[in-house]
Design a protein around this motif. Structure first.
Motif, PDB file in Angstrom:
ATOM      1  N   VAL A   7     -40.895 -77.881 -37.928  1.00 30.74           N
ATOM      2  CA  VAL A   7     -39.054 -77.631 -38.254  1.00 30.74           C
ATOM      3  C   VAL A   7     -38.591 -78.316 -39.173  1.00 30.74           C
ATOM      4  CG1 VAL A   7     -37.827 -78.598 -36.392  1.00 30.74           C
ATOM      5  CG2 VAL A   7     -36.960 -76.481 -37.323  1.00 30.74           C
ATOM      6  N   VAL A   9     -34.061 -78.241 -40.324  1.00 31.62           N
ATOM      7  CA  VAL A   9     -32.759 -78.065 -38.982  1.00 31.62           C
ATOM      8  C   VAL A   9     -31.445 -78.777 -40.294  1.00 31.62           C
ATOM      9  CG1 VAL A   9     -32.138 -77.858 -37.254  1.00 31.62           C
ATOM     10  CG2 VAL A   9     -34.245 -78.193 -37.063  1.00 31.62           C
ATOM     11  N   SER A  10     -30.576 -78.015 -40.476  1.00 31.58           N
ATOM     12  CA  SER A  10     -30.035 -78.432 -40.824  1.00 31.58           C
ATOM     13  C   SER A  10     -28.798 -79.196 -40.235  1.00 31.58           C
ATOM     14  CB  SER A  10     -28.731 -77.288 -41.660  1.00 31.58           C
ATOM     15  OG  SER A  10     -28.219 -76.336 -40.460  1.00 31.58           O
ATOM     16  N   GLY A  13     -27.516 -76.740 -36.973  1.00 31.71           N
ATOM     17  CA  GLY A  13     -28.481 -76.611 -36.529  1.00 31.71           C
ATOM     18  C   GLY A  13     -29.082 -74.767 -37.005  1.00 31.71           C
ATOM     19  N   ILE A  15     -31.895 -72.550 -38.983  1.00 32.67           N
ATOM     20  CA  ILE A  15     -34.099 -72.818 -39.435  1.00 32.67           C
ATOM     21  C   ILE A  15     -33.624 -71.778 -40.349  1.00 32.67           C
ATOM     22  CG2 ILE A  15     -34.246 -74.250 -37.651  1.00 32.67           C
ATOM     23  CD1 ILE A  15     -35.526 -71.664 -36.148  1.00 32.67           C
ATOM     24  N   GLY A 111     -41.868 -71.884 -35.169  1.00 36.95           N
ATOM     25  CA  GLY A 111     -41.049 -71.286 -35.152  1.00 36.95           C
ATOM     26  C   GLY A 111     -41.000 -69.471 -34.437  1.00 36.95           C
ATOM     27  N   THR A 113     -36.600 -69.841 -33.022  1.00 37.69           N
ATOM     28  CA  THR A 113     -36.139 -70.182 -31.553  1.00 37.69           C
ATOM     29  C   THR A 113     -36.667 -70.350 -30.319  1.00 37.69           C
ATOM     30  OG1 THR A 113     -34.277 -69.792 -33.119  1.00 37.69           O
ATOM     31  CG2 THR A 113     -33.911 -70.304 -30.790  1.00 37.69           C
ATOM     32  N   LEU A 128     -39.265 -83.372 -37.723  1.00 41.24           N
ATOM     33  CA  LEU A 128     -38.465 -82.370 -38.076  1.00 41.24           C
ATOM     34  C   LEU A 128     -37.592 -83.288 -39.353  1.00 41.24           C
ATOM     35  CD1 LEU A 128     -34.980 -82.107 -35.555  1.00 41.24           C
ATOM     36  CD2 LEU A 128     -34.836 -82.505 -37.268  1.00 41.24           C
ATOM     37  N   LYS A 130     -34.479 -83.614 -41.560  1.00 43.99           N
ATOM     38  CA  LYS A 130     -33.207 -83.175 -41.177  1.00 43.99           C
ATOM     39  C   LYS A 130     -32.438 -82.978 -42.092  1.00 43.99           C
ATOM     40  CE  LYS A 130     -28.725 -82.850 -38.299  1.00 43.99           C
ATOM     41  NZ  LYS A 130     -28.559 -81.924 -37.535  1.00 43.99           N
ATOM     42  N   TYR A 140     -31.049 -70.766 -35.081  1.00 45.84           N
ATOM     43  CA  TYR A 140     -30.823 -72.087 -35.130  1.00 45.84           C
ATOM     44  C   TYR A 140     -31.903 -72.059 -34.207  1.00 45.84           C
ATOM     45  CZ  TYR A 140     -26.539 -71.100 -37.010  1.00 45.84           C
ATOM     46  OH  TYR A 140     -25.072 -70.578 -37.019  1.00 45.84           O
ATOM     47  N   TYR A 141     -31.805 -73.660 -34.556  1.00 45.93           N
ATOM     48  CA  TYR A 141     -32.647 -74.845 -33.250  1.00 45.93           C
ATOM     49  C   TYR A 141     -32.240 -74.687 -32.578  1.00 45.93           C
ATOM     50  CZ  TYR A 141     -35.898 -78.271 -31.972  1.00 45.93           C
ATOM     51  OH  TYR A 141     -37.525 -79.043 -32.280  1.00 45.93           O
ATOM     52  N   ASP A 143     -30.271 -76.070 -28.983  1.00 43.34           N
ATOM     53  CA  ASP A 143     -29.908 -77.607 -28.160  1.00 43.34           C
ATOM     54  C   ASP A 143     -30.313 -77.824 -27.305  1.00 43.34           C
ATOM     55  OD1 ASP A 143     -28.499 -79.193 -28.169  1.00 43.34           O
ATOM     56  OD2 ASP A 143     -26.604 -78.156 -26.648  1.00 43.34           O
TER      57      ASP A 143
END
Length: 172
Positions: A7, A9-10, A13, A15, A111, A113, A128, A130, A140-141, A143
């Motif tokens: 994945v 991810v920003s 969070g 995606i 994917g 989420t 990941l 990032k 969003y990914y 939490d």
């Protein structure tokens, strides 16, 4: 079987946005292609439908409660199979991956989420990417508690914007 997530991810969070990637990062696309080529991908229906076509040389296991929204072409080299649960897809992946099957040992959750959330307790690795800034998006990914994992590798990049390739592994 080794179960891995892959994945990007920003920082905030994100995606995805409107069922597409909200950034253009060629090196990450190349990374995804190299890691997943010839392997099994488990993904949700929306993730599958975000692809322009099934990815050549990968076994697509699509988890969905509803039928696909477009016709699906499947071949021996690029099979596509639908499952009504994540557990059913994992069970099939275990059967057809090495050593008893014909597909490689590493299987990827790609994917969305909910599948990332569901797979977290049983994954062995997370690849990941990032993105080191906030991005506008609507997907969003989850939490997740990364304290359960070890950061095994990190490679930082600056172009076209700051990002890192991170590899997390579950302790033995």
């Amino acid at each position: 079987m080794i179960l891995s997530q892959i994945v990007a991810v920003s920082k905030n969070g994100v995606i995805g946005k409107n069922n597409t990637l909200p950034w253009h990062l060629p090196e990450d696309l190349k990374f995804f292609r190299e890691k997943t080529k010839g392997k099994i991908l488990i993904m949700g229906r929306k993730t599958f439908e975000s692809l322009p076509h099934p990815l050549k040389g990968r076994y697509h296991m699509v988890v969905s409660r509803s039928a696909p929204q477009r016709p699906v072409t499947t071949t021996a080299e690029t099979p596509v199979e639908f499952f009504t649960s994540f557990e059913a897809a994992v069970a099939k992946a275990k059967k057809i991956s090495v050593p008893s099957g014909t597909w490689p040992e590493e299987v990827f959750v790609a994917g969305g989420t909910e599948l990332f959330r569901m797979s977290f307790p049983i994954i062995d690795r997370i690849y990941l990417t990032k993105i080191h800034h906030d991005v506008d998006g609507d997907i969003y990914y989850p939490d997740l508690d990364f304290s359960q994992l070890n950061l095994a590798d990190q490679s930082d990049r600056q172009e076209p914007f700051p990002y890192s390739f991170l590899l997390y592994t579950r302790p033995s």
